[in-house]
Each structure stands twice: as structure tokens, then as C-alpha cells.
Design a protein around this motif. Sequence first.
Motif, PDB file in Angstrom:
ATOM      1  N   SER A   1      10.751   3.484  -8.473  1.00  0.00           N
ATOM      2  CA  SER A   1      11.468   3.186  -9.536  1.00  0.00           C
ATOM      3  C   SER A   1      11.729   3.802 -10.827  1.00  0.00           C
ATOM      4  CB  SER A   1      11.264   1.647 -10.120  1.00  0.00           C
ATOM      5  OG  SER A   1       9.898   1.487 -10.306  1.00  0.00           O
ATOM      6  N   VAL A   2      10.571   4.629 -10.890  1.00  0.00           N
ATOM      7  CA  VAL A   2      10.383   5.736 -12.171  1.00  0.00           C
ATOM      8  C   VAL A   2      10.810   7.281 -11.481  1.00  0.00           C
ATOM      9  CG1 VAL A   2       9.082   4.388 -13.533  1.00  0.00           C
ATOM     10  CG2 VAL A   2       8.193   6.094 -11.774  1.00  0.00           C
ATOM     11  N   GLU A   3      11.710   7.729 -12.046  1.00  0.00           N
ATOM     12  CA  GLU A   3      12.042   9.268 -11.906  1.00  0.00           C
ATOM     13  C   GLU A   3      10.945  10.178 -11.665  1.00  0.00           C
ATOM     14  OE1 GLU A   3      13.070  11.509 -15.924  1.00  0.00           O
ATOM     15  OE2 GLU A   3      14.329  10.044 -15.315  1.00  0.00           O
ATOM     16  N   TYR A   4       9.614  10.214 -12.037  1.00  0.00           N
ATOM     17  CA  TYR A   4       8.579  11.055 -12.258  1.00  0.00           C
ATOM     18  C   TYR A   4       7.858  10.814 -10.738  1.00  0.00           C
ATOM     19  CZ  TYR A   4       6.066   7.321 -14.131  1.00  0.00           C
ATOM     20  OH  TYR A   4       5.389   6.212 -14.547  1.00  0.00           O
ATOM     21  N   GLU A   5       7.794   9.956 -10.073  1.00  0.00           N
ATOM     22  CA  GLU A   5       7.033   9.808  -8.928  1.00  0.00           C
ATOM     23  C   GLU A   5       7.818   9.369  -7.659  1.00  0.00           C
ATOM     24  OE1 GLU A   5       4.252   6.719  -9.654  1.00  0.00           O
ATOM     25  OE2 GLU A   5       5.570   5.071  -9.454  1.00  0.00           O
TER      26      GLU A   5
ATOM     27  N   PRO B   1       0.869  -1.246   0.050  1.00  0.00           N
ATOM     28  CA  PRO B   1       0.001   0.135  -0.198  1.00  0.00           C
ATOM     29  C   PRO B   1       1.070   1.374  -0.034  1.00  0.00           C
ATOM     30  CG  PRO B   1      -0.660  -1.482   1.563  1.00  0.00           C
ATOM     31  CD  PRO B   1       0.636  -1.986   1.198  1.00  0.00           C
ATOM     32  N   GLY B   2       0.478   2.280  -0.753  1.00  0.00           N
ATOM     33  CA  GLY B   2       1.085   3.675  -0.841  1.00  0.00           C
ATOM     34  C   GLY B   2       0.250   4.673  -1.428  1.00  0.00           C
ATOM     35  N   ILE B   3       0.960   5.717  -1.235  1.00  0.00           N
ATOM     36  CA  ILE B   3       0.202   6.793  -2.033  1.00  0.00           C
ATOM     37  C   ILE B   3       1.159   7.192  -3.040  1.00  0.00           C
ATOM     38  CG2 ILE B   3      -0.713   9.369  -1.549  1.00  0.00           C
ATOM     39  CD1 ILE B   3      -0.953   8.623   1.539  1.00  0.00           C
ATOM     40  N   TYR B   4       0.842   7.424  -4.260  1.00  0.00           N
ATOM     41  CA  TYR B   4       1.840   7.591  -5.499  1.00  0.00           C
ATOM     42  C   TYR B   4       1.595   8.995  -5.653  1.00  0.00           C
ATOM     43  CZ  TYR B   4       2.821   2.570  -5.485  1.00  0.00           C
ATOM     44  OH  TYR B   4       3.336   1.613  -5.257  1.00  0.00           O
ATOM     45  N   LEU B   5       2.934   9.873  -5.607  1.00  0.00           N
ATOM     46  CA  LEU B   5       2.987  11.261  -5.895  1.00  0.00           C
ATOM     47  C   LEU B   5       3.660  11.691  -6.951  1.00  0.00           C
ATOM     48  CD1 LEU B   5       3.179  12.032  -1.992  1.00  0.00           C
ATOM     49  CD2 LEU B   5       1.215  12.037  -3.294  1.00  0.00           C
ATOM     50  N   PHE B   6       3.216  12.706  -7.719  1.00  0.00           N
ATOM     51  CA  PHE B   6       4.308  13.105  -8.952  1.00  0.00           C
ATOM     52  C   PHE B   6       5.137  13.999  -8.366  1.00  0.00           C
ATOM     53  CE2 PHE B   6       0.437  11.484 -10.987  1.00  0.00           C
ATOM     54  CZ  PHE B   6       1.100  10.728 -12.053  1.00  0.00           C
ATOM     55  N   THR B   7       6.298  14.133  -8.562  1.00  0.00           N
ATOM     56  CA  THR B   7       7.486  14.946  -8.078  1.00  0.00           C
ATOM     57  C   THR B   7       7.286  16.456  -8.440  1.00  0.00           C
ATOM     58  OG1 THR B   7       9.065  14.205  -9.586  1.00  0.00           O
ATOM     59  CG2 THR B   7       8.701  13.106  -7.459  1.00  0.00           C
TER      60      THR B   7
END
Length: 124
Positions: free
Chosen positions: A84-88, A34-40
Motif C-alpha cells: 500500500s506504500v510506494e517504496y515496498e 505473513p510476508g517478506i517485505y522488500l524495498f523496491t
Amino acid sequence: CYHVTPIQNIPSIQMHGLVPAIGPLSRCKQEQTPGIYLFTTMTDMEDAITNWLGDALEEQYGDDCDIAILHIDLPDSISIERSSVEYECICREIIPAKYITFYDDSGNRISTNWFFARRFISNA
């Protein structure tokens, strides 16, 4: 940071904050934790909405899905981890509503009173 959610989720977020979960989109990506995915950045969020995220939201919620953009201003006491991706980035703990500003998909700030009034009227 920024988070995107269907607009109907706002009353719950205002009451409970953002709660780490494996939601419909996370299940599609086979997320395990579980997590909250955020854009940087706002640019990363806009790119996602006009590409893969917009498509995923339409597929999951229908093509008339209205979205809300949440600007998250986290204190140092709430930690985030890099994805694992740079945008989040990912937050694994509850983000209280006091750290969230709500906007519609046109960039207009959403009045929290409007949502509570709308919810009250729709339940009458």
C-alpha cells in the motif's frame, strides 16, 4: 529488491532462505498476513534505515544491533505484490538463499563461509 535484517539472522537465511512470517516489526505494524517485505530501490531502503526502520530496529533489538542488507534478485517464477506504500513490495513465498546476496551496513559483501565459521566457533 532489498531486505534489511539483523545480522544474526543470516545463518538461518542461508540455510532456509527468507521465509514469509509476521515478525517483530510486522507485529508492531499489526500486519495480518505473513510476508517478506522488500524495498523496491536502494534509495528507499537507505531512507528507511536512516529514519523509521533504523528506529524500529533499535527499539526491537537494541541500539547496538548490526544489520545486514540483502539484495534479492528474484526469478520470474517468484511473484511479488505491491504494498500500500510506494517504496515496498511483498513476497508471500519462500525466497531461496541462492537469490540473495548479503552485505553489511557499510555495503561490503559478506562471505557466507565467515558466518558458518563464526557459528561453529561460537557453539564450541
